[in-house]
Design an enzyme around this catalytic site. Structure first.
Site, PDB file in Angstrom:
ATOM      1  N   LYS A 266     -35.715 -17.257 -35.566  1.00  0.00           N
ATOM      2  CA  LYS A 266     -36.996 -17.931 -35.769  1.00  0.00           C
ATOM      3  C   LYS A 266     -37.749 -17.298 -36.929  1.00  0.00           C
ATOM      4  O   LYS A 266     -37.563 -16.114 -37.198  1.00  0.00           O
ATOM      5  CB  LYS A 266     -37.865 -17.774 -34.507  1.00  0.00           C
ATOM      6  CG  LYS A 266     -37.418 -18.571 -33.314  1.00  0.00           C
ATOM      7  CD  LYS A 266     -38.353 -18.341 -32.132  1.00  0.00           C
ATOM      8  CE  LYS A 266     -37.924 -19.114 -30.917  1.00  0.00           C
ATOM      9  NZ  LYS A 266     -37.980 -20.577 -31.064  1.00  0.00           N
ATOM     10  N   ARG A 340     -31.670 -24.275 -22.527  1.00  0.00           N
ATOM     11  CA  ARG A 340     -30.861 -25.291 -21.845  1.00  0.00           C
ATOM     12  C   ARG A 340     -29.491 -24.730 -21.449  1.00  0.00           C
ATOM     13  O   ARG A 340     -28.905 -25.162 -20.456  1.00  0.00           O
ATOM     14  CB  ARG A 340     -30.728 -26.529 -22.739  1.00  0.00           C
ATOM     15  CG  ARG A 340     -30.034 -26.268 -24.040  1.00  0.00           C
ATOM     16  CD  ARG A 340     -30.293 -27.365 -25.080  1.00  0.00           C
ATOM     17  NE  ARG A 340     -31.631 -27.263 -25.677  1.00  0.00           N
ATOM     18  CZ  ARG A 340     -32.110 -28.116 -26.570  1.00  0.00           C
ATOM     19  NH1 ARG A 340     -31.382 -29.149 -26.964  1.00  0.00           N
ATOM     20  NH2 ARG A 340     -33.319 -27.942 -27.068  1.00  0.00           N
TER      21      ARG A 340
HETATM   22  N1  BES Z   1     -38.466 -21.100 -26.427  1.00  0.00           N
HETATM   23  C1  BES Z   1     -38.320 -22.109 -27.397  1.00  0.00           C
HETATM   24  C2  BES Z   1     -39.338 -23.252 -27.212  1.00  0.00           C
HETATM   25  C3  BES Z   1     -40.784 -22.893 -27.380  1.00  0.00           C
HETATM   26  C4  BES Z   1     -41.423 -23.111 -28.596  1.00  0.00           C
HETATM   27  C5  BES Z   1     -41.520 -22.406 -26.333  1.00  0.00           C
HETATM   28  C6  BES Z   1     -42.760 -22.826 -28.739  1.00  0.00           C
HETATM   29  C7  BES Z   1     -42.866 -22.128 -26.473  1.00  0.00           C
HETATM   30  C8  BES Z   1     -43.490 -22.330 -27.678  1.00  0.00           C
HETATM   31  C9  BES Z   1     -36.928 -22.700 -27.328  1.00  0.00           C
HETATM   32  O1  BES Z   1     -35.932 -21.839 -26.923  1.00  0.00           O
HETATM   33  C10 BES Z   1     -36.579 -23.143 -28.705  1.00  0.00           C
HETATM   34  O2  BES Z   1     -36.454 -22.303 -29.552  1.00  0.00           O
HETATM   35  N2  BES Z   1     -36.445 -24.441 -28.912  1.00  0.00           N
HETATM   36  C11 BES Z   1     -36.119 -24.965 -30.182  1.00  0.00           C
HETATM   37  C12 BES Z   1     -35.057 -26.015 -29.985  1.00  0.00           C
HETATM   38  C13 BES Z   1     -34.419 -26.472 -31.265  1.00  0.00           C
HETATM   39  C14 BES Z   1     -33.596 -25.357 -31.864  1.00  0.00           C
HETATM   40  C15 BES Z   1     -33.557 -27.662 -30.951  1.00  0.00           C
HETATM   41  C16 BES Z   1     -37.394 -25.562 -30.767  1.00  0.00           C
HETATM   42  O3  BES Z   1     -38.204 -26.089 -30.006  1.00  0.00           O
HETATM   43  O4  BES Z   1     -37.576 -25.442 -31.955  1.00  0.00           O
HETATM   44 MN    MN Z   2     -35.130 -20.750 -28.555  1.00  0.00          MN
END
Ligand code: BES
Ligand code: MN
Ligand code: ZN
Length: 494
Positions: A266, A340
């Site tokens: 990230k 997931r």
């Molecule tokens: N933990 C994150 C989602 C999240 C984002 C929670 C902001 C709380 C605040 C999750 O694991 C994630 O990184 N999701 C990605 C999915 C994508 C790679 C398809 C996302 O939401 O960007």
């Molecule tokens: Mn994630």
């Protein structure tokens, strides 16, 4: 956290209003003070309450709002708080009024006159929830909140009715503490230890370690955790308060103690918020604690997948193909779509082991749900209208925002992989829905299921009526309400 406020309920005695020190709170509605306590305070202050109720300030106040009259003459108290709230109000409105009181509590004692109000129990719960403060890691002055007493007409009855509220508050506080805790403190091991401590309350708690998870075939879950020094775990909590032969309701939570994104790392900005990526597991823990504390006559199992998603020489790579416990294979396109993967194996294990009456998972699953619904509503996905409508009703009763999202074959199609049975992402568009479709592939035919995407509601940056900024505990109250309404015998049948 600070010691939770434990309200006391005492018999109404209007004489005490003249001599009470600290804060006095009265609840009013309409044009004139009408309750015994409000009338008495009005007389003692030579009409200050009546004059306030004639003001524009009062006219503009909404139900549940409050105003402070500082150093009111005629009282021994330093402050008089006037709360505007009608007699016939919904539960959520009374809780909000309580939140107004809770926000203003300090170290001086507080006497709250709700002698006439039928929703005193909800006012007290709202107050206690709002008075929460996570200050474990702050040094310096940490003054505790002073004694809080409610003046009511039937103190024993109100205290008995509030006992369940106290259990709810304890559940919510566990969730908030877990979610607020930084990830160097709340490692996977520490998380499992805190859940194991719930045994004290009569919950059965098992901690499954990596070797057992490998034996069970949970390769999706283990793949997420393999870049971390912290060992992956699954914790199984069981509350057996119902009939021995009744299938349990299952709650399943995503417990990623920190989500760097893994090799699909990230960006730095805001990454610190990923300490809350165990929010789903935190809610499961909070509900289980509340059920145990109120000795709920229901069977509920809570399972959480606890992992840390780190980049490392041993971390999984984009393009890796893994076989799930179910047997289906997954191509990991993006290591940041890890929640997931964790849930898929825990959902399958839950169904294989418990054959539950229904299954509800909670996860801070996608940023896309925040784009869609903001921080006001959690995304609700379901294959069962009856269970889903019952849950949405529970959310409305408890004042927790929830909004149903669509599902369907066209979304599922986006998960098709060239090399495996499915990919772990379905593209940017409808990202929360394709995530839900991924989970649905691990739900057995005919199993009533709800998926709650709480990425927006688990943690907020501003104060709310019933929680200070930070972890909210969203979901604990609504899930408990659903369990009361649908998974416990009706009172008359007891
Ligand atoms: N933990 C994150 C989602 C999240 C984002 C929670 C902001 C709380 C605040 C999750 O694991 C994630 O990184 N999701 C990605 C999915 C994508 C790679 C398809 C996302 O939401 O960007
Ligand atoms: Mn994630
Ligand atoms: Zn995540």
């Amino acid at each position: 956290m600070t010691t939770p406020v434990k309200p006391e309920f005492i018999a109404t005695n209007v004489e005490a209003l003249a001599t009470a020190t600290g804060r006095i709170v009265i609840v009013v509605d309409g044009d004139l003070p009408s309750s015994l306590a409000a009338k008495r305070v009005d007389r003692l202050t030579r009409g200050a309450v009546t004059r306030f109720m004639e003001s524009d300030t009062y006219a503009k106040m909404k139900p549940g709002d409050g105003a402070d009259l500082a150093f009111p003459s005629g009282l021994a108290a330093d402050a008089l708080q006037v709360i505007k709230l009608g007699r016939r109000v919904e539960r959520a409105e009374a809780r909000k009024a309580g939140g107004t009181i809770g926000r203003s509590l300090g170290k001086s004692e507080c006497l709250i006159a709700t002698d006439w109000h039928p929703r005193t129990v909800d006012i007290a719960l709202g107050m206690v929830l709002r008075a929460y403060d996570f200050n474990d890691h702050k040094t310096g002055d940490k003054s505790e909140i002073g004694t809080v007493r409610y003046m009511v007409n039937a103190p024993d009855e109100v205290a008995a009715a509030y006992a369940d509220g106290a259990a709810m508050a304890e559940g919510v506080f566990l969730t908030r503490d877990l979610v607020n805790e930084p990830s160097n403190v709340l490692t996977t091991t520490e998380f499992a230890d805190r859940l194991a401590a719930l045994r004290e309350l009569g919950l059965e708690v098992e901690v499954l370690e990596e070797a057992q998870l490998a034996e069970l075939g949970m390769r999706l879950l283990l793949g997420v955790g393999q870049g971390s020094e912290s060992p992956s775990k699954v914790v199984v909590m069981q509350w057996k308060g119902g009939a021995a032969d009744a299938a349990p309701l299952a709650l399943v939570g995503k417990g990623v103690v920190f989500d760097t994104g893994g090799i699909s790392i990230k960006p730095a900005g805001g990454m610190e918020d990923m300490t809350m990526d165990m929010g789903g597991a935190g809610v499961v823990a909070g509900v289980m604690k509340a059920l145990a504390l109120r000795k709920a006559p229901a069977n509920v199992v809570g399972l959480v997948g606890i992992v840390e998603n780190m980049p490392d020489g041993r971390a999984q790579r984009p393009g890796d193909v893994l076989r799930s416990m179910k047997g289906d294979t997954v191509e990991v396109i993006n290591t940041d779509a890890e929640g997931r993967l964790v849930l898929a194996d825990v959902l399958w294990y839950t169904q294989e082991r418990f054959n539950p009456a229904g299954i509800i998972d909670l996860a801070t699953l996608t940023g896309a749900i925040i784009v869609a619904l903001g921080h006001e509503n959690a995304g609700v996905f379901s294959n069962d209208d009856t269970l889903c409508n019952a849950f949405l009703k529970a959310c409305a009763t408890e004042g927790e925002g929830a909004w149903r999202m669509p599902m369907g074959q066209a979304y599922d199609d986006k998960l098709k992989s060239r090399v495996a049975d499915m990919m772990n992402i379905g593209g940017r568009e409808g990202g929360s829905i394709t995530a839900a479709q991924f989970l649905k592939r691990f739900i057995k035919e005919g199993m009533p299921w709800i998926h709650l995407d709480i990425a927006g509601t688990a943690l907020v940056k501003n104060d709310l009526p019933m929680s200070p900024k930070g972890a909210t505990g969203w979901g604990v109250l609504s899930l408990d309400r659903l369990i009361r309404d649908k998974f416990e015998p009706k009172p008359e049948a007891k």
